[in-house]
Each structure stands twice: as structure tokens, then as C-alpha cells.
Motif scaffolding. Structure first.
Motif, PDB file in Angstrom:
ATOM      1  N   GLY A  94       0.812  -1.208   0.000  1.00  0.00           N
ATOM      2  CA  GLY A  94       0.000   0.000   0.000  1.00  0.00           C
ATOM      3  C   GLY A  94       0.846   1.260   0.000  1.00  0.00           C
ATOM      4  O   GLY A  94       0.569   2.216  -0.751  1.00  0.00           O
ATOM      5  N   ALA A  95       1.876   1.286   0.834  1.00  0.00           N
ATOM      6  CA  ALA A  95       2.801   2.429   0.833  1.00  0.00           C
ATOM      7  C   ALA A  95       3.464   2.578  -0.524  1.00  0.00           C
ATOM      8  O   ALA A  95       3.637   3.690  -1.046  1.00  0.00           O
ATOM      9  N   LEU A  96       3.828   1.456  -1.114  1.00  0.00           N
ATOM     10  CA  LEU A  96       4.510   1.451  -2.403  1.00  0.00           C
ATOM     11  C   LEU A  96       3.607   1.950  -3.522  1.00  0.00           C
ATOM     12  O   LEU A  96       4.021   2.756  -4.365  1.00  0.00           O
ATOM     13  N   ASP A  97       2.359   1.496  -3.547  1.00  0.00           N
ATOM     14  CA  ASP A  97       1.445   1.885  -4.614  1.00  0.00           C
ATOM     15  C   ASP A  97       1.269   3.400  -4.669  1.00  0.00           C
ATOM     16  O   ASP A  97       1.265   4.005  -5.757  1.00  0.00           O
ATOM     17  N   LYS A  98       1.113   4.026  -3.506  1.00  0.00           N
ATOM     18  CA  LYS A  98       0.944   5.479  -3.483  1.00  0.00           C
ATOM     19  C   LYS A  98       2.242   6.188  -3.876  1.00  0.00           C
ATOM     20  O   LYS A  98       2.221   7.227  -4.533  1.00  0.00           O
ATOM     21  N   GLY A  99       3.371   5.622  -3.482  1.00  0.00           N
ATOM     22  CA  GLY A  99       4.647   6.198  -3.868  1.00  0.00           C
ATOM     23  C   GLY A  99       4.876   6.122  -5.361  1.00  0.00           C
ATOM     24  O   GLY A  99       5.402   7.067  -5.977  1.00  0.00           O
ATOM     25  N   ILE A 100       4.476   5.020  -5.982  1.00  0.00           N
ATOM     26  CA  ILE A 100       4.634   4.872  -7.431  1.00  0.00           C
ATOM     27  C   ILE A 100       3.789   5.911  -8.169  1.00  0.00           C
ATOM     28  O   ILE A 100       4.222   6.475  -9.182  1.00  0.00           O
ATOM     29  N   LEU A 101       2.603   6.217  -7.654  1.00  0.00           N
ATOM     30  CA  LEU A 101       1.790   7.273  -8.256  1.00  0.00           C
ATOM     31  C   LEU A 101       2.532   8.609  -8.227  1.00  0.00           C
ATOM     32  O   LEU A 101       2.491   9.374  -9.203  1.00  0.00           O
ATOM     33  N   LEU A 102       3.203   8.890  -7.120  1.00  0.00           N
ATOM     34  CA  LEU A 102       3.979  10.125  -7.017  1.00  0.00           C
ATOM     35  C   LEU A 102       5.121  10.153  -8.038  1.00  0.00           C
ATOM     36  O   LEU A 102       5.391  11.183  -8.670  1.00  0.00           O
ATOM     37  N   VAL A 103       5.788   9.022  -8.192  1.00  0.00           N
ATOM     38  CA  VAL A 103       6.899   8.938  -9.139  1.00  0.00           C
ATOM     39  C   VAL A 103       6.398   9.136 -10.566  1.00  0.00           C
ATOM     40  O   VAL A 103       6.976   9.905 -11.348  1.00  0.00           O
ATOM     41  N   TYR A 104       5.325   8.456 -10.932  1.00  0.00           N
ATOM     42  CA  TYR A 104       4.808   8.561 -12.292  1.00  0.00           C
ATOM     43  C   TYR A 104       4.288   9.967 -12.588  1.00  0.00           C
ATOM     44  O   TYR A 104       4.408  10.459 -13.721  1.00  0.00           O
ATOM     45  N   GLU A 105       3.688  10.596 -11.588  1.00  0.00           N
ATOM     46  CA  GLU A 105       3.225  11.973 -11.776  1.00  0.00           C
ATOM     47  C   GLU A 105       4.407  12.879 -12.129  1.00  0.00           C
ATOM     48  O   GLU A 105       4.319  13.713 -13.033  1.00  0.00           O
ATOM     49  N   ARG A 106       5.516  12.688 -11.425  1.00  0.00           N
ATOM     50  CA  ARG A 106       6.695  13.522 -11.667  1.00  0.00           C
ATOM     51  C   ARG A 106       7.307  13.243 -13.032  1.00  0.00           C
ATOM     52  O   ARG A 106       7.754  14.160 -13.730  1.00  0.00           O
ATOM     53  N   ILE A 107       7.329  11.979 -13.434  1.00  0.00           N
ATOM     54  CA  ILE A 107       8.009  11.606 -14.670  1.00  0.00           C
ATOM     55  C   ILE A 107       7.168  11.913 -15.905  1.00  0.00           C
ATOM     56  O   ILE A 107       7.681  12.413 -16.913  1.00  0.00           O
ATOM     57  N   PHE A 108       5.872  11.627 -15.827  1.00  0.00           N
ATOM     58  CA  PHE A 108       5.063  11.622 -17.041  1.00  0.00           C
ATOM     59  C   PHE A 108       4.158  12.836 -17.233  1.00  0.00           C
ATOM     60  O   PHE A 108       3.604  13.018 -18.318  1.00  0.00           O
ATOM     61  N   ARG A 109       3.974  13.660 -16.196  1.00  0.00           N
ATOM     62  CA  ARG A 109       3.095  14.811 -16.341  1.00  0.00           C
ATOM     63  C   ARG A 109       3.886  16.102 -16.184  1.00  0.00           C
ATOM     64  O   ARG A 109       4.710  16.215 -15.272  1.00  0.00           O
ATOM     65  N   PRO A 110       3.645  17.075 -17.037  1.00  0.00           N
ATOM     66  CA  PRO A 110       4.322  18.364 -16.890  1.00  0.00           C
ATOM     67  C   PRO A 110       4.007  18.997 -15.538  1.00  0.00           C
ATOM     68  O   PRO A 110       2.911  18.800 -14.994  1.00  0.00           O
ATOM     69  N   VAL A 111       4.949  19.746 -15.013  1.00  0.00           N
ATOM     70  CA  VAL A 111       4.792  20.347 -13.689  1.00  0.00           C
ATOM     71  C   VAL A 111       3.525  21.187 -13.609  1.00  0.00           C
ATOM     72  O   VAL A 111       2.810  21.172 -12.589  1.00  0.00           O
ATOM     73  N   GLU A 112       3.216  21.904 -14.676  1.00  0.00           N
ATOM     74  CA  GLU A 112       2.041  22.781 -14.639  1.00  0.00           C
ATOM     75  C   GLU A 112       0.728  22.012 -14.556  1.00  0.00           C
ATOM     76  O   GLU A 112      -0.322  22.594 -14.261  1.00  0.00           O
ATOM     77  N   MET A 113       0.774  20.701 -14.780  1.00  0.00           N
ATOM     78  CA  MET A 113      -0.430  19.878 -14.693  1.00  0.00           C
ATOM     79  C   MET A 113      -0.517  19.112 -13.374  1.00  0.00           C
ATOM     80  O   MET A 113      -1.474  18.373 -13.146  1.00  0.00           O
ATOM     81  N   HIS A 114       0.475  19.266 -12.507  1.00  0.00           N
ATOM     82  CA  HIS A 114       0.437  18.591 -11.212  1.00  0.00           C
ATOM     83  C   HIS A 114      -0.686  19.154 -10.356  1.00  0.00           C
ATOM     84  O   HIS A 114      -0.912  20.370 -10.332  1.00  0.00           O
ATOM     85  N   HIS A 115      -1.366  18.293  -9.658  1.00  0.00           N
ATOM     86  CA  HIS A 115      -2.465  18.695  -8.771  1.00  0.00           C
ATOM     87  C   HIS A 115      -1.989  18.528  -7.334  1.00  0.00           C
ATOM     88  O   HIS A 115      -1.936  17.406  -6.810  1.00  0.00           O
ATOM     89  N   ALA A 116      -1.613  19.617  -6.709  1.00  0.00           N
ATOM     90  CA  ALA A 116      -0.959  19.569  -5.396  1.00  0.00           C
ATOM     91  C   ALA A 116      -1.769  18.822  -4.342  1.00  0.00           C
ATOM     92  O   ALA A 116      -1.199  18.023  -3.576  1.00  0.00           O
ATOM     93  N   PRO A 117      -3.089  19.020  -4.228  1.00  0.00           N
ATOM     94  CA  PRO A 117      -3.848  18.272  -3.208  1.00  0.00           C
ATOM     95  C   PRO A 117      -3.783  16.757  -3.412  1.00  0.00           C
ATOM     96  O   PRO A 117      -3.716  15.997  -2.445  1.00  0.00           O
TER      97      PRO A 117
END
Length: 211
Positions: free
Chosen positions: A100-123
Motif C-alpha cells: 500500500g505504501a509502495l502503490d501510493k509512492g509509485i503514483l507520485l513517481v509517475y506523476e513527476r516523470i510523465f506529467r508536466p509540472v504545470e499539470m500537477h495537482h498539489a492536493p
């Protein structure tokens, strides 16, 4: 047998460590889900790893399925997941917290790698990190309560120990999450990572390419 996937994947690493601890020899195809996706899709339609190709050509996917199958092979001195409750349930609970800890961490990693910073949703990012760290906090509590034990469950290494180390090390390397906030967990993970088998199947995080 052939194990497909890079060792910076915590799930590939989990399978490799399990194979080694159970005395199973295997070839390793160090294929990336980025540049080698087409080759991986010959064995897994989604191009995901790990994949374990058996001697008869059958391809097993998903680490939980693979390690369950490995545990059922004959000739092991002990299984990596206890066969009976309450130890089995305890090991599964700890493993689930680590995943469970890993799954949420992987989402964070993929957000950083695959989405432009301006599209990040901080909440959303804050929520994922909080969920990952909440699981790590519970794992830290368990590690603190069992600090006098070599292994988290029973008197031999289990999937609880393996998944804890693979998950925590990935989160440290890839998110990153500072494990110093979880001192009992960090101490235990450091001990596991010093073992020859864990060192053998470690690779620094290498972010998949986006094109």
C-alpha cells in the motif's frame, strides 16, 4: 526459468530475492518497461513486469501470484509465506501495508516523470504522500515492537521482510521519502539491505523514458 524486468522495480526485485532464497536458478532479462515494452508485451499484454517465464514457456505475471506459485514448489526447507494462521495472516497484513505504501509512492513517481509540472495537482500529490507515509508509520510501529526479532514473523525470513525492504528502499530512492522519519523501519531495512541476497538484486532507481 526467466525473470523479466529491471531490479529497480520493487516487484521484480521481490521475485528475484524470493527465487534466490528458495534455491531456484533463473536467467534474468534486464528489460525496461520503457524502451523494451514491445519485447515485454510478447509475454505480458500490458508490457508490465515482473514476468516469470517457466521452463514450459508459460508466463506468470504479478509478483503476488509468482511468489505464491514459488512457495508451492516441492523441496523447500520453509515457505516464504507461513502456511497457517495466525502467522500467515500476520505476514499478509505486513506485506499489504508495504504494498500500500509502495502503490501510493509509485503514483507520485509517475506523476513527476510523465506529467508536466504545470499539470500537477498539489492536493492529490499531498494525499498520496500522506497515505504512503501513514502506511510507513504503521510499519515503523510494528518494527519498533519487534525490534528484538531477527524476522518480522516467526523464526525465518518471510514475504513480510522481503516486501518491507523492497518497498521502503524504492520509496527512499524514487519518490524520495526520507526514512529517517521512521527510525525503527529504517534500522530494520538497513539490516536487510546488508544481506548478500538483497545486495545482489539491488539496482539504483532508473526512471523509465517518456518516449
Amino acid at each position: 526459468m526467466i525473470l523479466i524486468g529491471m531490479y529497480d522495480s520493487p516487484f521484480v526485485r521481490r521475485v528475484a530475492i524470493s527465487l534466490s532464497l528458495l534455491g531456484q536458478s533463473f536467467e534474468h532479462y534486464n528489460w525496461s518497461v520503457g524502451k523494451d515494452a514491445a519485447k515485454i508485451r510478447e509475454f505480458h499484454p500490458q508490457g508490465r513486469v515482473p514476468v516469470l517465464v517457466l521452463d514450459d514457456g508459460e508466463a506468470l505475471t504479478e509478483s503476488a501470484l509468482i511468489v505464491d506459485w514459488l512457495d508451492r514448489l516441492p523441496g523447500h526447507e520453509h515457505q516464504l509465506l507461513p502456511a497457517t494462521d495466525p502467522q500467515r495472516r500476520d505476514a499478509l497484513r505486513i506485506t499489504a501495508l508495504a504494498v500500500g505504501a509502495l502503490d501510493k509512492g509509485i503514483l507520485l513517481v509517475y506523476e513527476r516523470i510523465f506529467r508536466p509540472v504545470e499539470m500537477h495537482h498539489a492536493p492529490w500529490l499531498k494525499r498520496c504522500r500522506a497515505q504512503s507515509e501513514a502506511s510507513l508509520g504503521e510499519l515503523d510501529r510494528i518494527c519498533r515492537e519487534r525490534a528484538d526479532r531477527d524476522w518480522l514473523v516467526g523464526d525465518a525470513i518471510s514475504q513480510a521482510d522481503i516486501m518491507l525492504a523492497c518497498a521502503a528502499t524504492y520509496l527512499r530512492d524514487a519518490v524520495p521519502i526520507d526514512l529517517a522519519a521512521f527510525p525503527a523501519l529504517q534500522s530494520r531495512v538497513d539490516g536487510y539491505e546488508a544481506l548478500p541476497t538483497f545486495k545482489q538484486f539491488y539496482a539504483p532507481f532508473d526512471a523509465p523514458k517518456t518516449n
